[in-house]
Design a protein around this motif. Structure first.
Motif, PDB file in Angstrom:
ATOM      1  N   ALA A   1       4.158   9.645 -12.310  1.00  0.00           N
ATOM      2  CA  ALA A   1       4.714   9.202 -13.595  1.00  0.00           C
ATOM      3  C   ALA A   1       5.067   7.717 -13.632  1.00  0.00           C
ATOM      4  N   PHE A   2       5.559   7.159 -12.517  1.00  0.00           N
ATOM      5  CA  PHE A   2       6.131   5.815 -12.603  1.00  0.00           C
ATOM      6  C   PHE A   2       5.295   4.724 -11.947  1.00  0.00           C
ATOM      7  N   ALA A   3       4.493   5.063 -10.946  1.00  0.00           N
ATOM      8  CA  ALA A   3       3.675   4.024 -10.301  1.00  0.00           C
ATOM      9  C   ALA A   3       2.685   3.482 -11.327  1.00  0.00           C
TER      10      ALA A   3
ATOM     11  N   SER B   1      -2.920  -1.597   9.642  1.00  0.00           N
ATOM     12  CA  SER B   1      -3.212  -2.836   8.915  1.00  0.00           C
ATOM     13  C   SER B   1      -2.373  -2.950   7.649  1.00  0.00           C
ATOM     14  N   ARG B   2      -2.416  -4.138   7.070  1.00  0.00           N
ATOM     15  CA  ARG B   2      -1.692  -4.448   5.860  1.00  0.00           C
ATOM     16  C   ARG B   2      -2.126  -3.506   4.740  1.00  0.00           C
ATOM     17  N   PRO B   3      -1.182  -3.025   3.907  1.00  0.00           N
ATOM     18  CA  PRO B   3      -1.590  -2.151   2.815  1.00  0.00           C
ATOM     19  C   PRO B   3      -2.534  -2.871   1.848  1.00  0.00           C
ATOM     20  N   THR B   4      -3.477  -2.118   1.270  1.00  0.00           N
ATOM     21  CA  THR B   4      -4.446  -2.709   0.357  1.00  0.00           C
ATOM     22  C   THR B   4      -3.989  -2.564  -1.081  1.00  0.00           C
ATOM     23  N   MET B   5      -2.695  -2.308  -1.274  1.00  0.00           N
ATOM     24  CA  MET B   5      -2.180  -2.172  -2.638  1.00  0.00           C
ATOM     25  C   MET B   5      -0.745  -2.680  -2.657  1.00  0.00           C
ATOM     26  N   PRO B   6      -0.262  -3.083  -3.844  1.00  0.00           N
ATOM     27  CA  PRO B   6       1.112  -3.598  -3.894  1.00  0.00           C
ATOM     28  C   PRO B   6       2.135  -2.501  -3.606  1.00  0.00           C
ATOM     29  N   THR B   7       3.349  -2.931  -3.264  1.00  0.00           N
ATOM     30  CA  THR B   7       4.397  -2.008  -2.803  1.00  0.00           C
ATOM     31  C   THR B   7       4.681  -0.890  -3.796  1.00  0.00           C
ATOM     32  N   GLU B   8       4.679  -1.194  -5.115  1.00  0.00           N
ATOM     33  CA  GLU B   8       5.054  -0.143  -6.071  1.00  0.00           C
ATOM     34  C   GLU B   8       4.010   0.973  -6.147  1.00  0.00           C
ATOM     35  N   MET B   9       2.794   0.727  -5.616  1.00  0.00           N
ATOM     36  CA  MET B   9       1.804   1.797  -5.508  1.00  0.00           C
ATOM     37  C   MET B   9       1.841   2.423  -4.127  1.00  0.00           C
ATOM     38  N   TRP B  10       2.172   1.586  -3.128  1.00  0.00           N
ATOM     39  CA  TRP B  10       2.050   1.998  -1.740  1.00  0.00           C
ATOM     40  C   TRP B  10       3.216   2.879  -1.312  1.00  0.00           C
ATOM     41  N   LEU B  11       4.431   2.539  -1.787  1.00  0.00           N
ATOM     42  CA  LEU B  11       5.629   3.261  -1.359  1.00  0.00           C
ATOM     43  C   LEU B  11       5.586   4.751  -1.723  1.00  0.00           C
ATOM     44  N   PRO B  12       5.227   5.115  -2.981  1.00  0.00           N
ATOM     45  CA  PRO B  12       5.126   6.552  -3.266  1.00  0.00           C
ATOM     46  C   PRO B  12       4.105   7.254  -2.388  1.00  0.00           C
ATOM     47  N   LEU B  13       3.049   6.534  -1.990  1.00  0.00           N
ATOM     48  CA  LEU B  13       2.045   7.141  -1.119  1.00  0.00           C
ATOM     49  C   LEU B  13       2.626   7.422   0.261  1.00  0.00           C
ATOM     50  N   VAL B  14       3.421   6.467   0.787  1.00  0.00           N
ATOM     51  CA  VAL B  14       4.079   6.684   2.071  1.00  0.00           C
ATOM     52  C   VAL B  14       4.992   7.901   1.983  1.00  0.00           C
ATOM     53  N   ILE B  15       5.746   8.006   0.863  1.00  0.00           N
ATOM     54  CA  ILE B  15       6.675   9.124   0.690  1.00  0.00           C
ATOM     55  C   ILE B  15       5.905  10.436   0.655  1.00  0.00           C
ATOM     56  N   MET B  16       4.783  10.446  -0.045  1.00  0.00           N
ATOM     57  CA  MET B  16       3.979  11.672  -0.124  1.00  0.00           C
ATOM     58  C   MET B  16       3.430  12.057   1.251  1.00  0.00           C
ATOM     59  N   VAL B  17       2.947  11.063   2.004  1.00  0.00           N
ATOM     60  CA  VAL B  17       2.402  11.358   3.345  1.00  0.00           C
ATOM     61  C   VAL B  17       3.503  11.954   4.223  1.00  0.00           C
ATOM     62  N   LEU B  18       4.703  11.338   4.202  1.00  0.00           N
ATOM     63  CA  LEU B  18       5.811  11.869   5.006  1.00  0.00           C
ATOM     64  C   LEU B  18       6.194  13.267   4.528  1.00  0.00           C
TER      65      LEU B  18
END
Lengths: 169, 255
Positions: free
Chosen positions: B42-44, B193-210
């Motif tokens: 919804a928010f990313a 390696s460095r994320p290939t997307m900005p933090t506001e897209m990357w952070l929810p992905l990290v949360i989902m993976v965890l």
């Protein structure tokens, strides 16, 4: 660890490494077939069969797309920044199709050196960004064109060093 | 070190410690999955080229991660079972397989759904997609092998060997996009390696993976506990445990 367990561990590790070597050699032998597409360099070298369905891939060259205003016919050039391949296609293009974007085209290579495609698939890179960021990057002069300039440099360097042989792919 | 492995391998000890760990992993899983999916879906921000279909990444990437990690865990458990004869490792491997197969299917299915709007096709026999399909067949093979033997010990050994040999497919899946020309793009999300997307897209992905990993650990602990009770049902500590609960329940009723 008892000697019996140690022996068992070595037997298992041996079995797994032998299988890994066998799989590795098979994949190495089949590497040409595992590649999904031919690059324009390979086609220019005559590695791709004529008049048989093949797949070719690369970037859509900037400024090369020309559409027929009365039909769905479209012509464009696919490039790997070393060699170019002219592609003709009649049909609906995927949404992500645009100049500077990666594509895979399925079709037949004809004697005139052009590829007549039945299907065009879009590739995309691993980078994602919101529209505003993309716009900001573009305004700062870091557009996808920047990436292409870099790729063109690599292509030039490859040219100077001699075009890589197909066996290196 | 070896003493610790053997302690971990005692079904009774594992049953006790997993009871304490389990609620924490369930809580983490619920919290992370709810936060991650709300944030991601919804928010990313949408992608500049793909628009909203980019959001499939929040299911596709964690599922693909888990599909591969579960297979590696299964192979390691198989090795521990074969060499050290630790039964809990085999029970864990047995309960992991269906979740791994499900995650592989989710990764393949979400990839197909994603492929239609972006690539223009839902399937292509490229190296990444094909090696992932092989992973699904390996999971189904491991599950089928367990069911194909009348003796549990033979079934466990056969499934362990297939898992250990099949683990060769994992590096092939991971590096397929680098070794060969594929339709699938290289990895967007790696630990190195460095994320290939900005933090506001990357952070929810990290949360989902965890969140997916917490869910996997919680579910595996829970199912291993049931498997312990099932396989050890003739042991005295299990019978005492079950009888104790029956007595408690009767006391509850008569009260």
């Amino acid at each position: 660890m008892t000697p019996k367990r140690k022996q068992k561990l070595f037997v298992i590790l041996g079995l797994v490494s032998l299988t890994a070597i066998a799989v590795g050699l098979t994949l190495y032998a089949l590497r040409a077939n595992i590649n999904l597409f031919f690059s324009p360099v390979q086609i220019a070298q005559g590695d791709a069969p004529m008049e048989r369905q093949i797949r070719a891939g690369g970037m859509v060259k900037e400024g090369s797309v020309s559409r027929d205003p009365d039909s769905l016919d479209v012509a464009f050039t696919v490039t790997d920044y070393v060699d170019d391949l002219e592609v003709y296609y009649s049909g609906i293009l995927p949404d992500l199709f645009r100049e500077g974007q990666g594509v895979v085209v399925v079709g037949e290579l004809q004697a005139d050196g052009r590829l007549y495609a039945d299907k065009v698939l879009a590739r995309h890179d691993e980078n994602y960004m919101p529209p505003e960021v993309a716009q900001a990057l573009e305004e700062a002069g870091y557009s996808p064109a920047d990436y292409q300039a870099k790729a063109a440099e690599v292509g030039k360097r490859l040219d100077e060093e001699g075009v890589p042989q197909a066996s290196e792919y | 070190m070896w003493a610790f492995i053997h302690k971990l391998g005692s079904p009774k000890w594992f049953y006790g410690i997993s009871a304490k760990l389990q609620p924490w992993f369930w809580a983490a899983a619920v919290l992370l999955l709810v936060t991650g999916s709300l944030w991601g879906l919804a928010f990313a921000p949408a992608d500049y080229q793909q628009g909203n279909s980019f959001r499939i990444i929040y299911v596709h990437v964690p599922a693909a991660f888990l599909a591969q990690s579960i297979f590696i865990s299964m192979a390691v458990s198989g090795l521990v079972f074969m060499v050290w004869k630790i039964k809990v490792a085999d029970m864990a491997a047995a309960v992991m397989a269906p979740l791994g197969a499900a995650m592989t299917f989710v990764a393949l299915f979400s990839g197909a759904v994603w492929g239609v709007p972006t690539w223009g096709t839902w399937w292509m026999w490229d190296a990444r997609l094909t090696s992932m399909l092989i992973l699904l067949f390996l999971y189904l093979g491991v599950i089928a092998l367990r069911g194909a033997f009348t003796s549990r010990d033979s079934a466990s050994r056969a499934a362990s060997v297939l898992a250990m040999v099949g683990v060769i497919n994992i590096p092939i899946i991971k590096y397929s996009v680098d070794w060969w020309y594929t339709l699938h793009q290289p990895a967007s999300f790696t630990l190195t390696s460095r994320p290939t997307m900005p933090t506001e897209m990357w952070l929810p992905l990290v949360i989902m993976v965890l969140g997916f990993y917490s869910f996997f650990i919680a579910l595996t602990l829970m199912r291993t506990r049931s498997e312990i009770l099932r396989r050890e049902s003739s042991k005295r500590w299990v019978q005492e445990l079950v009888n104790g609960q029956v007595v408690n329940a009767q006391a509850e009723e008569t009260r």
